[in-house]
Motif scaffolding. Structure first.
Motif, PDB file in Angstrom:
ATOM      1  N   VAL A 101     -10.571   8.252   3.643  1.00  0.00           N
ATOM      2  CA  VAL A 101     -11.309   8.854   4.761  1.00  0.00           C
ATOM      3  C   VAL A 101     -11.942   7.717   5.550  1.00  0.00           C
ATOM      4  O   VAL A 101     -12.736   6.944   5.011  1.00  0.00           O
ATOM      5  CB  VAL A 101     -12.388   9.842   4.239  1.00  0.00           C
ATOM      6  CG1 VAL A 101     -13.290  10.300   5.379  1.00  0.00           C
ATOM      7  CG2 VAL A 101     -11.724  11.043   3.575  1.00  0.00           C
ATOM      8  N   ASP A 102     -11.568   7.596   6.810  1.00  0.00           N
ATOM      9  CA  ASP A 102     -11.994   6.447   7.624  1.00  0.00           C
ATOM     10  C   ASP A 102     -13.346   6.703   8.284  1.00  0.00           C
ATOM     11  O   ASP A 102     -13.454   6.998   9.471  1.00  0.00           O
ATOM     12  CB  ASP A 102     -10.919   6.144   8.676  1.00  0.00           C
ATOM     13  CG  ASP A 102     -11.197   4.846   9.414  1.00  0.00           C
ATOM     14  OD1 ASP A 102     -12.022   4.046   8.928  1.00  0.00           O
ATOM     15  OD2 ASP A 102     -10.590   4.633  10.481  1.00  0.00           O
ATOM     16  N   ASP A 103     -14.391   6.590   7.473  1.00  0.00           N
ATOM     17  CA  ASP A 103     -15.782   6.749   7.913  1.00  0.00           C
ATOM     18  C   ASP A 103     -16.281   5.352   8.274  1.00  0.00           C
ATOM     19  O   ASP A 103     -16.686   4.588   7.413  1.00  0.00           O
ATOM     20  CB  ASP A 103     -16.564   7.378   6.748  1.00  0.00           C
ATOM     21  CG  ASP A 103     -18.061   7.395   6.952  1.00  0.00           C
ATOM     22  OD1 ASP A 103     -18.519   7.078   8.061  1.00  0.00           O
ATOM     23  OD2 ASP A 103     -18.774   7.725   5.983  1.00  0.00           O
TER      24      ASP A 103
ATOM     25  N   ALA B  31     -21.052  14.844   9.211  1.00  0.00           N
ATOM     26  CA  ALA B  31     -20.116  13.785   9.625  1.00  0.00           C
ATOM     27  C   ALA B  31     -18.807  13.852   8.857  1.00  0.00           C
ATOM     28  O   ALA B  31     -17.755  13.485   9.394  1.00  0.00           O
ATOM     29  CB  ALA B  31     -20.763  12.414   9.438  1.00  0.00           C
ATOM     30  N   LEU B  32     -18.849  14.321   7.606  1.00  0.00           N
ATOM     31  CA  LEU B  32     -17.612  14.370   6.815  1.00  0.00           C
ATOM     32  C   LEU B  32     -16.570  15.262   7.495  1.00  0.00           C
ATOM     33  O   LEU B  32     -15.408  14.881   7.635  1.00  0.00           O
ATOM     34  CB  LEU B  32     -17.896  14.863   5.394  1.00  0.00           C
ATOM     35  CG  LEU B  32     -16.668  14.906   4.473  1.00  0.00           C
ATOM     36  CD1 LEU B  32     -16.083  13.506   4.267  1.00  0.00           C
ATOM     37  CD2 LEU B  32     -17.009  15.529   3.125  1.00  0.00           C
TER      38      LEU B  32
ATOM     39  N   VAL C 288     -15.228  13.457  10.617  1.00  0.00           N
ATOM     40  CA  VAL C 288     -14.330  12.335  10.305  1.00  0.00           C
ATOM     41  C   VAL C 288     -12.970  12.842   9.816  1.00  0.00           C
ATOM     42  O   VAL C 288     -11.917  12.329  10.216  1.00  0.00           O
ATOM     43  CB  VAL C 288     -14.977  11.392   9.256  1.00  0.00           C
ATOM     44  CG1 VAL C 288     -13.987  10.340   8.782  1.00  0.00           C
ATOM     45  CG2 VAL C 288     -16.211  10.719   9.837  1.00  0.00           C
TER      46      VAL C 288
ATOM     47  N   GLN D  37     -13.463   5.143   1.344  1.00  0.00           N
ATOM     48  CA  GLN D  37     -12.488   4.395   2.142  1.00  0.00           C
ATOM     49  C   GLN D  37     -11.178   4.157   1.376  1.00  0.00           C
ATOM     50  O   GLN D  37     -10.096   4.329   1.926  1.00  0.00           O
ATOM     51  CB  GLN D  37     -13.070   3.031   2.542  1.00  0.00           C
ATOM     52  CG  GLN D  37     -14.288   3.101   3.450  1.00  0.00           C
ATOM     53  CD  GLN D  37     -13.935   3.359   4.904  1.00  0.00           C
ATOM     54  OE1 GLN D  37     -12.804   3.194   5.327  1.00  0.00           O
ATOM     55  NE2 GLN D  37     -14.915   3.787   5.670  1.00  0.00           N
TER      56      GLN D  37
ATOM     57  N   GLY E 254     -19.645   7.506  12.066  1.00  0.00           N
ATOM     58  CA  GLY E 254     -18.452   7.859  11.293  1.00  0.00           C
ATOM     59  C   GLY E 254     -17.225   8.052  12.166  1.00  0.00           C
ATOM     60  O   GLY E 254     -16.108   7.724  11.778  1.00  0.00           O
ATOM     61  N   ILE E 255     -17.436   8.590  13.380  1.00  0.00           N
ATOM     62  CA  ILE E 255     -16.306   9.014  14.224  1.00  0.00           C
ATOM     63  C   ILE E 255     -15.977   8.012  15.323  1.00  0.00           C
ATOM     64  O   ILE E 255     -15.079   8.226  16.123  1.00  0.00           O
ATOM     65  CB  ILE E 255     -16.600  10.390  14.864  1.00  0.00           C
ATOM     66  CG1 ILE E 255     -17.849  10.320  15.760  1.00  0.00           C
ATOM     67  CG2 ILE E 255     -16.756  11.450  13.791  1.00  0.00           C
ATOM     68  CD1 ILE E 255     -18.205  11.632  16.445  1.00  0.00           C
TER      69      ILE E 255
ATOM     70  N   VAL F 274     -21.251   8.852   5.553  1.00  0.00           N
ATOM     71  CA  VAL F 274     -21.217   9.908   4.531  1.00  0.00           C
ATOM     72  C   VAL F 274     -21.932   9.448   3.259  1.00  0.00           C
ATOM     73  O   VAL F 274     -22.846  10.121   2.774  1.00  0.00           O
ATOM     74  CB  VAL F 274     -19.774  10.384   4.249  1.00  0.00           C
ATOM     75  CG1 VAL F 274     -19.759  11.409   3.113  1.00  0.00           C
ATOM     76  CG2 VAL F 274     -19.157  10.986   5.510  1.00  0.00           C
TER      77      VAL F 274
ATOM     78  N   ILE G   9     -23.778  10.873  12.900  1.00  0.00           N
ATOM     79  CA  ILE G   9     -22.362  11.260  12.964  1.00  0.00           C
ATOM     80  C   ILE G   9     -21.559  10.249  13.780  1.00  0.00           C
ATOM     81  O   ILE G   9     -20.424   9.903  13.435  1.00  0.00           O
ATOM     82  CB  ILE G   9     -22.221  12.679  13.564  1.00  0.00           C
ATOM     83  CG1 ILE G   9     -22.869  13.704  12.635  1.00  0.00           C
ATOM     84  CG2 ILE G   9     -20.743  13.029  13.797  1.00  0.00           C
ATOM     85  CD1 ILE G   9     -23.050  15.080  13.256  1.00  0.00           C
TER      86      ILE G   9
END
Length: 403
Positions: A306-308, A173-174, A177, A301, A108-109, A313, A105
């Motif tokens: 979504v800024d992973d 993680a989704l 994020v 992206q 991603g964050i 993810v 995770i």
């Protein structure tokens, strides 16, 4: 001869190899983030491991397996009727898997998450959410595996955690994020993606290599004892890794980030079926995972916005889910596999893990966001998490001279 002693040594070496993988997670993240966030990446990964150990020792292991360590040492040495403290080192080995959840995770964050709220999430996930599903699959809790067998002809087969660990981590993680939102400057006002370059490609590559090496402990030692160990798991892991990196090399047009993560996508995908698929099947599983990672990364992206940051993810969530389902395809005797699996059991087992993780990710991070907030202030994010949280940069002496 006391085989328990061999098994304890075997699992200790496996646990040490997977523990080393956390250095891989740390360097992969430190190399991918901007320089002003390198220290934070390193500190979060090691802190998450410490918090995971305590959470899993006191709560998580009991949730998954019904075993706790509130007993005198004389009893601890023979929990479950096995001597030499086997169950304690079994805990250590499984802990290194559990601690992979926050490490996944983290990628991603990164670059905009607050330190202590993230630590709270780690404790909740490793104490309750992860072991809930882990126990369903690896300990038969709630009669879930028996239900699958009765309805779909086989239990859910996940030898080393494509779904239990990786899809779980990637799908959790989704929620994290999405709850955090994108880094400042990642998307322009017109919605176009703005490049945020990695700070250190050699660090990124080193992280990937450490993970690749440690993964042979992750997969091979999942046998749990010396007697059950299989060379098939080793060669399948190798071929899936190579399939993943070569596919990502082509699909990612020589991009070093894609190549090094492609190898990991292949390894994620082979965990579930590494003990039952044919080596050629393992190569195919890796190729699909590597190419799928590149396409998934670009889709998340660029299309979903979504800024992973590290692409966890698609890497862990996507490749992990593919691995769970692929074990039901390539594990069949028709494709040269060992059998004992059915496609429907693998599909349902995978979807169950994905659903639990998606729901839990949004709930856990959503609640923490509402109660205490999870994102750095704009000023702290601009300054960088290193100085904002840890009061030191990655190269303190050099930075002092430059200023």
């Amino acid at each position: 001869m006391n085989t328990a002693g061999f098994d304890v040594f075997f699992l200790t070496m496996g646990a040490a190899m997977v523990l080393a993988m956390h250095a891989g997670f740390a360097f992969l993240e430190a190399g991918t983030v901007r320089k002003k966030n390198q220290v934070n990446a390193l500190v979060r990964v090691i802190t998450d491991f410490g918090l995971s150990t305590v959470a899993y020792f006191f709560i998580g292991f009991a949730v998954a397996y019904g075993i706790n360590f509130f007993a005198p040492v004389s009893q601890l040495n023979s929990i479950g009727g096995i001597s030499n403290g086997y169950e304690m080192v079994h805990f250590f080995f499984l802990l290194t898997f559990a601690a992979a959840i926050p490490a996944i995770i983290s990628g991603g964050i990164t670059e905009r998450v607050r330190f202590w709220p993230n630590a709270m999430a780690t404790v909740v996930l490793v104490a309750l959410i992860y072991p809930f599903y882990e126990g369903m699959i690896w300990n038969g809790n709630f009669g879930y595996q028996a239900w699958l067998e009765a309805n779909f002809g086989a239990a859910f087969h996940d030898f080393a955690g494509s779904v239990v660990v990786h899809a779980m981590g990637g799908c959790l993680a989704l929620g994290a994020v999405v709850m955090l939102g994108a880094r400042k400057g990642r998307y322009g006002r017109d919605g176009r993606v703005q490049a945020i370059l990695p700070s250190n490609i050699p660090f990124l590559a080193l992280g990937s290599w450490i993970l690749c090496v440690g993964w042979f402990g992750f997969n091979v030692m999942s046998a749990g004892n010396v007697e059950g160990v299989s060379g098939l798991v080793a060669i399948n892991s190798l071929l899936a890794m190579v399939g993943g990196l070569l596919a990502a090399l082509v699909a990612g047009k020589n991009d070093p980030g894609f190549v090094h993560n492609g190898a990991l996508a292949g390894l994620v995908a082979i965990c579930a079926g590494s003990d039952i698929v044919h080596p050629i099947g393992a190569l195919v599983i890796g190729v699909v995972a590597g190419a799928g990672f590149v396409m998934g990364f670009e889709f998340i992206q660029n299309k979903l916005k979504v800024d992973d940051v590290l692409g966890v993810v698609p890497l862990h969530g996507g490749a992990g889910a593919w691995g769970g389902v692929a074990a039901g395809v390539f594990g069949s005797t028709a494709l040269g596999g060992a059998g004992g699996v059915t496609f429907m059991a693998q599909l349902v087992g995978t979807l169950t893990g994905v659903a639990i993780a998606l729901a839990a990710g949004f709930v856990v991070y959503g609640v923490i966001k509402k109660v205490v907030g999870i994102r750095l202030s704009e000023e702290d994010e601009y300054m960088g998490a290193d100085l904002a949280i840890h009061n030191i940069s990655a190269n303190p002496e050099q930075d002092m001279v430059n200023h």
